[in-house]
Design a protein around this motif. Structure first.
Motif, PDB file in Angstrom:
ATOM      1  N   ARG A  26       0.843  -1.190   0.000  1.00 45.27           N
ATOM      2  CA  ARG A  26       0.000   0.000   0.000  1.00 45.27           C
ATOM      3  C   ARG A  26       0.879   1.241   0.000  1.00 45.27           C
ATOM      4  N   PRO A  27       0.747   2.098  -1.009  1.00 40.18           N
ATOM      5  CA  PRO A  27       1.542   3.328  -1.031  1.00 40.18           C
ATOM      6  C   PRO A  27       1.244   4.184   0.197  1.00 40.18           C
ATOM      7  N   ARG A  28       2.237   4.909   0.652  1.00 37.07           N
ATOM      8  CA  ARG A  28       2.063   5.745   1.836  1.00 37.07           C
ATOM      9  C   ARG A  28       2.762   7.077   1.636  1.00 37.07           C
ATOM     10  N   PRO A  29       2.300   8.096   2.368  1.00 38.88           N
ATOM     11  CA  PRO A  29       2.974   9.393   2.265  1.00 38.88           C
ATOM     12  C   PRO A  29       4.331   9.368   2.969  1.00 38.88           C
ATOM     13  N   VAL A  30       5.275  10.101   2.397  1.00 40.14           N
ATOM     14  CA  VAL A  30       6.597  10.254   3.005  1.00 40.14           C
ATOM     15  C   VAL A  30       6.646  11.662   3.592  1.00 40.14           C
ATOM     16  N   LEU A  31       6.894  11.737   4.892  1.00 37.13           N
ATOM     17  CA  LEU A  31       6.872  13.020   5.583  1.00 37.13           C
ATOM     18  C   LEU A  31       8.276  13.592   5.748  1.00 37.13           C
ATOM     19  N   TYR A  32       8.395  14.894   5.515  1.00 40.49           N
ATOM     20  CA  TYR A  32       9.649  15.602   5.752  1.00 40.49           C
ATOM     21  C   TYR A  32       9.797  15.792   7.262  1.00 40.49           C
ATOM     22  N   PRO A  33      10.983  15.575   7.804  1.00 40.80           N
ATOM     23  CA  PRO A  33      11.158  15.702   9.258  1.00 40.80           C
ATOM     24  C   PRO A  33      11.236  17.168   9.724  1.00 40.80           C
ATOM     25  N   ASN A  34      10.118  17.880   9.586  1.00 42.87           N
ATOM     26  CA  ASN A  34      10.069  19.282  10.027  1.00 42.87           C
ATOM     27  C   ASN A  34       9.947  19.333  11.560  1.00 42.87           C
ATOM     28  N   ASP A  35       9.806  20.534  12.113  1.00 42.37           N
ATOM     29  CA  ASP A  35       9.736  20.683  13.560  1.00 42.37           C
ATOM     30  C   ASP A  35       8.559  19.917  14.160  1.00 42.37           C
ATOM     31  N   HIS A  36       7.402  19.958  13.488  1.00 42.82           N
ATOM     32  CA  HIS A  36       6.221  19.256  14.011  1.00 42.82           C
ATOM     33  C   HIS A  36       6.469  17.744  14.058  1.00 42.82           C
ATOM     34  N   PHE A  37       7.023  17.208  12.986  1.00 33.88           N
ATOM     35  CA  PHE A  37       7.323  15.773  12.928  1.00 33.88           C
ATOM     36  C   PHE A  37       8.284  15.386  14.053  1.00 33.88           C
ATOM     37  N   LYS A  38       9.332  16.192  14.250  1.00 36.24           N
ATOM     38  CA  LYS A  38      10.303  15.909  15.305  1.00 36.24           C
ATOM     39  C   LYS A  38       9.665  15.987  16.687  1.00 36.24           C
ATOM     40  N   GLU A  39       8.728  16.911  16.842  1.00 39.36           N
ATOM     41  CA  GLU A  39       8.055  17.094  18.129  1.00 39.36           C
ATOM     42  C   GLU A  39       7.154  15.904  18.481  1.00 39.36           C
ATOM     43  N   VAL A  40       6.370  15.421  17.494  1.00 41.42           N
ATOM     44  CA  VAL A  40       5.406  14.354  17.789  1.00 41.42           C
ATOM     45  C   VAL A  40       6.006  12.954  17.666  1.00 41.42           C
ATOM     46  N   GLY A  41       7.008  12.790  16.825  1.00 41.90           N
ATOM     47  CA  GLY A  41       7.654  11.490  16.666  1.00 41.90           C
ATOM     48  C   GLY A  41       6.995  10.598  15.618  1.00 41.90           C
ATOM     49  N   THR A  42       7.681   9.525  15.327  1.00 40.53           N
ATOM     50  CA  THR A  42       7.242   8.606  14.274  1.00 40.53           C
ATOM     51  C   THR A  42       5.930   7.918  14.623  1.00 40.53           C
ATOM     52  N   LYS A  43       5.812   7.434  15.838  1.00 42.85           N
ATOM     53  CA  LYS A  43       4.599   6.700  16.232  1.00 42.85           C
ATOM     54  C   LYS A  43       3.351   7.571  16.047  1.00 42.85           C
ATOM     55  N   GLN A  44       3.386   8.808  16.525  1.00 43.86           N
ATOM     56  CA  GLN A  44       2.236   9.698  16.398  1.00 43.86           C
ATOM     57  C   GLN A  44       1.986  10.048  14.930  1.00 43.86           C
ATOM     58  N   SER A  45       3.059  10.237  14.159  1.00 49.35           N
ATOM     59  CA  SER A  45       2.870  10.581  12.741  1.00 49.35           C
ATOM     60  C   SER A  45       2.177   9.444  11.997  1.00 49.35           C
ATOM     61  N   LEU A  46       2.511   8.188  12.322  1.00 47.70           N
ATOM     62  CA  LEU A  46       1.846   7.054  11.692  1.00 47.70           C
ATOM     63  C   LEU A  46       0.364   7.004  12.064  1.00 47.70           C
ATOM     64  N   GLN A  47       0.060   7.327  13.299  1.00 48.30           N
ATOM     65  CA  GLN A  47      -1.342   7.389  13.729  1.00 48.30           C
ATOM     66  C   GLN A  47      -2.086   8.501  12.995  1.00 48.30           C
ATOM     67  N   ASP A  48      -1.415   9.641  12.819  1.00 49.86           N
ATOM     68  CA  ASP A  48      -2.039  10.760  12.102  1.00 49.86           C
ATOM     69  C   ASP A  48      -2.262  10.416  10.628  1.00 49.86           C
ATOM     70  N   ILE A  49      -1.322   9.709  10.034  1.00 50.84           N
ATOM     71  CA  ILE A  49      -1.492   9.269   8.645  1.00 50.84           C
ATOM     72  C   ILE A  49      -2.715   8.361   8.543  1.00 50.84           C
ATOM     73  N   GLN A  50      -2.831   7.416   9.470  1.00 50.88           N
ATOM     74  CA  GLN A  50      -3.971   6.503   9.451  1.00 50.88           C
ATOM     75  C   GLN A  50      -5.288   7.269   9.622  1.00 50.88           C
TER      76      GLN A  50
END
Length: 149
Positions: A26-50
C-alpha cells in the motif's frame, strides 16, 4: 496423493503468487522531518497518517484505482502473443512450431509480467483525489508531505 503439474502450471502459479503478494503493498505518504514531525515522533505521525486515510475514505475517496492489475494482465497477454509469434518462427526452424509457440507464449507472458513489476505498473495505482485529501489533512495537522511511496 501426488499431483503432477506441468512446468507451465508451476510457472503460472509462481507468477500469480508474486502478483498477489506485491499488489498488497500500500503506497504511503513520506513526511519531511520538520519541527512538528520531530516534536510528535514517528509513532504519532503514523497514527495521524492513518487518521487522515480514514477521513479520506469516509469522505468517499477511494484509496486505489483498480487499473494497475488490469494493465499488468493486458501487458502480459500482449507479451505472450508476441512471444508465441516469435516461438512459431523458432519452432518452425527446428521442426516443431507448436512447441515453439508454447514456449514463446510462456516466455513472453513471464517477460511482460516481470517488466511490469520492474516498472511498478503491477502495483495498485493510488487515486489522486485520495492522495490530495490525505496530503491536505496532514498539512493541516502540521506535516510536510514530500511524496508517496
Amino acid at each position: 496423493m501426488v499431483i503432477n503439474l506441468s512446468k507451465t502450471t508451476y510457472i503460472s502459479l509462481l507468477l500469480s503468487s508474486i502478483l498477489i503478494i506485491t499488489s498488497c503493498a500500500r503506497p504511503r505518504p513520506v513526511l519531511y522531518p520538520n519541527d512538528h514531525f520531530k516534536e510528535v515522533g514517528t509513532k504519532q505521525s503514523l497514527q495521524d497518517i492513518q487518521k487522515c486515510r480514514e477521513m479520506a475514505e469516509a469522505a468517499g475517496a477511494n484509496a486505489t484505482v483498480k487499473n494497475g492489475a488490469v494493465k499488468t494482465v493486458e501487458n502480459s497477454v500482449a507479451s505472450a502473443g508476441m512471444g508465441a509469434v516469435s516461438g512459431v518462427v523458432g519452432g518452425a526452424i527446428i521442426g516443431d512450431a507448436l512447441k515453439g509457440a508454447t514456449i514463446g507464449a510462456a516466455s513472453g507472458a513471464a517477460y511482460g509480467l516481470m517488466q511490469d513489476f520492474i516498472n511498478g505498473t503491477a502495483r495498485q495505482v493510488t487515486n489522486s483525489t485520495y492522495i490530495n485529501f490525505v496530503n491536505r489533512c496532514l498539512k493541516e495537522a502540521g506535516y510536510d508531505v514530500e511524496g508517496w511511496e
